[in-house]
Design an enzyme around this catalytic site. Structure first.
Site, PDB file in Angstrom:
ATOM      1  N   LYS A 211     -20.254  14.934 -21.864  1.00  0.00           N
ATOM      2  CA  LYS A 211     -21.243  14.477 -20.881  1.00  0.00           C
ATOM      3  C   LYS A 211     -22.413  13.772 -21.564  1.00  0.00           C
ATOM      4  CE  LYS A 211     -23.936  13.931 -17.413  1.00  0.00           C
ATOM      5  NZ  LYS A 211     -23.730  13.051 -16.265  1.00  0.00           N
TER       6      LYS A 211
ATOM      7  N   CYS B  74     -30.801  10.421 -16.003  1.00  0.00           N
ATOM      8  CA  CYS B  74     -29.637  10.764 -16.845  1.00  0.00           C
ATOM      9  C   CYS B  74     -29.744  10.127 -18.221  1.00  0.00           C
ATOM     10  CB  CYS B  74     -28.348  10.250 -16.202  1.00  0.00           C
ATOM     11  SG  CYS B  74     -28.009  10.858 -14.590  1.00  0.00           S
TER      12      CYS B  74
HETATM   13  N1  SAJ Z   1     -29.557  -0.707 -17.125  1.00  0.00           N
HETATM   14  C1  SAJ Z   1     -29.754  -1.842 -17.895  1.00  0.00           C
HETATM   15  N2  SAJ Z   1     -28.688  -2.605 -18.260  1.00  0.00           N
HETATM   16  C2  SAJ Z   1     -27.412  -2.266 -17.884  1.00  0.00           C
HETATM   17  C3  SAJ Z   1     -27.224  -1.098 -17.108  1.00  0.00           C
HETATM   18  C4  SAJ Z   1     -28.303  -0.329 -16.738  1.00  0.00           C
HETATM   19  O1  SAJ Z   1     -30.889  -2.185 -18.246  1.00  0.00           O
HETATM   20  O2  SAJ Z   1     -26.480  -2.997 -18.208  1.00  0.00           O
HETATM   21  C5  SAJ Z   1     -30.702   0.108 -16.745  1.00  0.00           C
HETATM   22  C6  SAJ Z   1     -30.895   0.199 -15.247  1.00  0.00           C
HETATM   23  O3  SAJ Z   1     -31.740  -0.825 -14.788  1.00  0.00           O
HETATM   24  C7  SAJ Z   1     -31.541   1.582 -15.088  1.00  0.00           C
HETATM   25  C8  SAJ Z   1     -30.959   2.386 -16.247  1.00  0.00           C
HETATM   26  O4  SAJ Z   1     -30.463   1.430 -17.188  1.00  0.00           O
HETATM   27  O5  SAJ Z   1     -32.942   1.495 -15.252  1.00  0.00           O
HETATM   28  C9  SAJ Z   1     -29.850   3.333 -15.862  1.00  0.00           C
HETATM   29  O6  SAJ Z   1     -28.931   2.589 -15.102  1.00  0.00           O
HETATM   30  P1  SAJ Z   1     -27.400   3.169 -14.884  1.00  0.00           P
HETATM   31  O7  SAJ Z   1     -26.626   2.055 -14.284  1.00  0.00           O
HETATM   32  O8  SAJ Z   1     -26.916   3.772 -16.124  1.00  0.00           O
HETATM   33  O9  SAJ Z   1     -27.584   4.243 -13.722  1.00  0.00           O
HETATM   34  P2  SAJ Z   1     -27.873   5.804 -13.844  1.00  0.00           P
HETATM   35  O10 SAJ Z   1     -29.067   6.114 -14.665  1.00  0.00           O
HETATM   36  O11 SAJ Z   1     -27.847   6.314 -12.454  1.00  0.00           O
HETATM   37  O12 SAJ Z   1     -26.609   6.333 -14.661  1.00  0.00           O
HETATM   38  C10 SAJ Z   1     -25.618   7.046 -13.987  1.00  0.00           C
HETATM   39  C11 SAJ Z   1     -24.899   7.837 -15.057  1.00  0.00           C
HETATM   40  N3  SAJ Z   1     -24.048   8.761 -14.364  1.00  0.00           N
HETATM   41  C12 SAJ Z   1     -24.135  10.080 -14.673  1.00  0.00           C
HETATM   42  O13 SAJ Z   1     -24.849  10.523 -15.533  1.00  0.00           O
HETATM   43  C13 SAJ Z   1     -23.276  10.972 -13.870  1.00  0.00           C
HETATM   44  C14 SAJ Z   1     -24.109   6.941 -15.959  1.00  0.00           C
HETATM   45  O14 SAJ Z   1     -23.269   7.747 -16.803  1.00  0.00           O
HETATM   46  C15 SAJ Z   1     -23.231   6.006 -15.174  1.00  0.00           C
HETATM   47  O15 SAJ Z   1     -22.576   5.122 -16.076  1.00  0.00           O
HETATM   48  C16 SAJ Z   1     -24.096   5.204 -14.222  1.00  0.00           C
HETATM   49  O16 SAJ Z   1     -24.741   6.132 -13.326  1.00  0.00           O
HETATM   50  C17 SAJ Z   1     -23.227   4.249 -13.402  1.00  0.00           C
HETATM   51  O17 SAJ Z   1     -22.404   3.562 -14.049  1.00  0.00           O
HETATM   52  O18 SAJ Z   1     -23.412   4.210 -12.182  1.00  0.00           O
END
Ligand code: SAJ
Length: 446
Positions: free
Chosen positions: A225, A279
């Site tokens: 995780k 996360c």
């Molecule tokens: N972000 C970037 N660039 C990217 C992707 C994300 O700057 O290419 C930023 C987003 O703007 C945000 C942050 O990172 O501020 C997190 O974005 P995220 O897409 O990772 O979303 P989270 O934080 O909700 O991550 C969750 C996580 N899921 C769990 O922990 C169960 C992550 O493992 C998943 O990969 C992600 O959701 C997902 O893919 O939806």
């Protein structure tokens, strides 16, 4: 197999097992409802009495758009399969339960804090019956089961793990906005204290998960995780670093990314204004929390530093753009567009926008207007926010900002300057035709 476990497996298979979930947040509540909908008498425990009252009344307390949750909460309360309480005493007959309480990381030393978990374990241990199975769904630093959770339960119960109770770790993979979808469809690592426990956990989760349930040991599940999120943090940091290199070289990182990702096995993520959410920002620290005396991780902490720098980088772009328009920071009116931590969400936890605002205020900016179509306190008319502003700083790629008529918006502004931190302006947006100076993450001045 131990008789307690044989008995437990049988009760799960015939659904006579009494289940419970401790912590009715965005992880625990959907799980409690899904066990109840699957036919198990399920008890939900939360220390927030207002939340308990809402759920008892069949109302869903989770903010934001969560497809299916409102109906599901009402359905399982109405069916009588879900009962909720703040009293741990109601757990005395429970055969198996999950725990989903917060596992925060302290900002000062990046070490996990277990107050919520310890309090839940202590209260549970006092009432838990012999032979019960305790499954941790919260994300924990590898080694936490062995070093914190088992000792806490043995102390509270006066018993011994593997004799008087059993433990497992099945980390959640939910994402705000897709709670029920993710719980139902995503594969899960199912870490059992013994292989027999893992087998029983698979039998249990089979009732609510269509994805693959991968039995393993507890330590592996703890590492999986935290690694899957640390991995994403490093990937994002890589994109952010290449973006800064492209800016310095006068190239467009979005074009670079598109062509790089044509190579099999490449999947460069998106650069942006930073990394927020509950996360990704903490799981990197959890992964390395218990190895400091043996390993000195460099890549993972550095990736955290790169991502935490991005709001400051956007502040630098803002300052450079204002200078190009001969506007002093102290005199500037800055329209900050986007406060949620990610697009089309109202979730503001750890949002890079807050870090950006703090940096700009520290640099002497006094007139900041914040807008966000999803965040309650920042909703409002975008035109009004842009009216007479000196610069628009786009921090989140909300659909509203992508669809906005920027030519018209610019005509409302006092100066025609934009910082685009999420590549919101369309590729065919012509800055010179629009007579605007656009600075952005990863692309040359437009
Ligand atoms: N972000 C970037 N660039 C990217 C992707 C994300 O700057 O290419 C930023 C987003 O703007 C945000 C942050 O990172 O501020 C997190 O974005 P995220 O897409 O990772 O979303 P989270 O934080 O909700 O991550 C969750 C996580 N899921 C769990 O922990 C169960 C992550 O493992 C998943 O990969 C992600 O959701 C997902 O893919 O939806």
């Amino acid at each position: 197999m131990n008789n307690d476990l044989i008995n437990l497996k049988q009760k799960i298979e015939d659904k006579s097992a009494r289940l419970a979930v401790i912590g009715l947040g965005y992880v625990g509540l959907p799980v409690a409802c899904m066990f109840a909908r699957a036919g198990f008498k399920t008890t939900g425990i939360d220390i927030d009495s207002e939340r308990v009252t809402m759920i008892r009344n069949g109302e869903n307390p989770i903010k934001g758009i969560e497809p299916g949750m409102d109906e599901l909460v009402a359905q399982v309360i109405q069916s009588g399969n879900l009962s909720v309480s703040s009293e741990y005493a109601s757990l005395k007959d429970v055969d198996a339960l999950t725990i989903s309480v917060q596992t925060p990381v302290d900002d000062s030393d990046h070490k996990p804090r277990f107050a919520h978990m310890r309090s839940a374990l202590s209260a549970l241990g006092k009432v838990m019956k012999k032979g019960a199975l305790v499954i941790i769904e919260s994300t924990v630093a590898p080694g936490t089961m062995q070093g914190v959770i088992i000792p806490a339960l043995e102390e509270a119960t006066g018993g011994k793990v593997g004799v008087d109770f059993w433990v497992g770790h099945c980390p959640e993979r939910v994402t705000p906005g897709r709670l029920l979808h993710n719980i139902t469809t995503m594969d899960r690592a199912v870490g059992g204290y013994t292989p027999e426990v893992a087998d029983i956990m698979v039998t249990l989760y089979d009732n609510i998960v269509d994805g693959n349930l991968d039995p393993t040991d507890v330590l592996t599940a703890e590492i999986v995780k935290t690694t899957e999120n640390a991995y994403r943090d490093v990937q994002i940091a890589f994109a952010n670093e290449v973006a800064q290199i492209c800016e310095a070289l006068g190239a467009d990182v979005w074009k670079v990314r598109e062509l790089v990702n044509k190579v099999p096995g490449r999947n460069m993520l998106y650069p942006g204004a930073g990394v927020g959410g509950h996360c990704i920002t903490k799981d990197s620290w959890l992964l390395i929390a218990n190895v400091a005396d043996q390993v000195q991780p460099q890549l993972i902490p550095t990736a955290r530093d790169v991502n935490r720098f991005m709001p400051e980088h956007v502040a630098n772009l803002t300052e450079n753009n204002l200078k190009a328009n001969d506007i002093a920071l102290s005199e500037a009116t800055i329209a900050v567009l986007g406060y949620a931590y990610m697009e089309n969400s109202d979730d503001t936890r750890d949002t890079p926008s807050e870090a950006y605002i703090e940096v700009m205020q520290a640099r002497g900016v006094t007139d900041l207007r914040v807008h966000d179509p999803f965040v309650h306190e920042y909703k409002g008319d975008l035109d009004a926010i842009l009216q007479d502003a000196d610069i628009a700083v786009i921090l989140v790629k909300h659909d509203d900002y992508v669809a906005y008529d920027w030519q018209a918006g610019l005509d409302l502004m006092k100066h025609r300057a934009i910082v685009d931190a999420r590549r919101v302006l369309a590729d065919d947006f012509n800055a010179s035709d629009a007579q605007v100076t656009v600075l952005g993450i990863g692309h040359p001045v437009r």
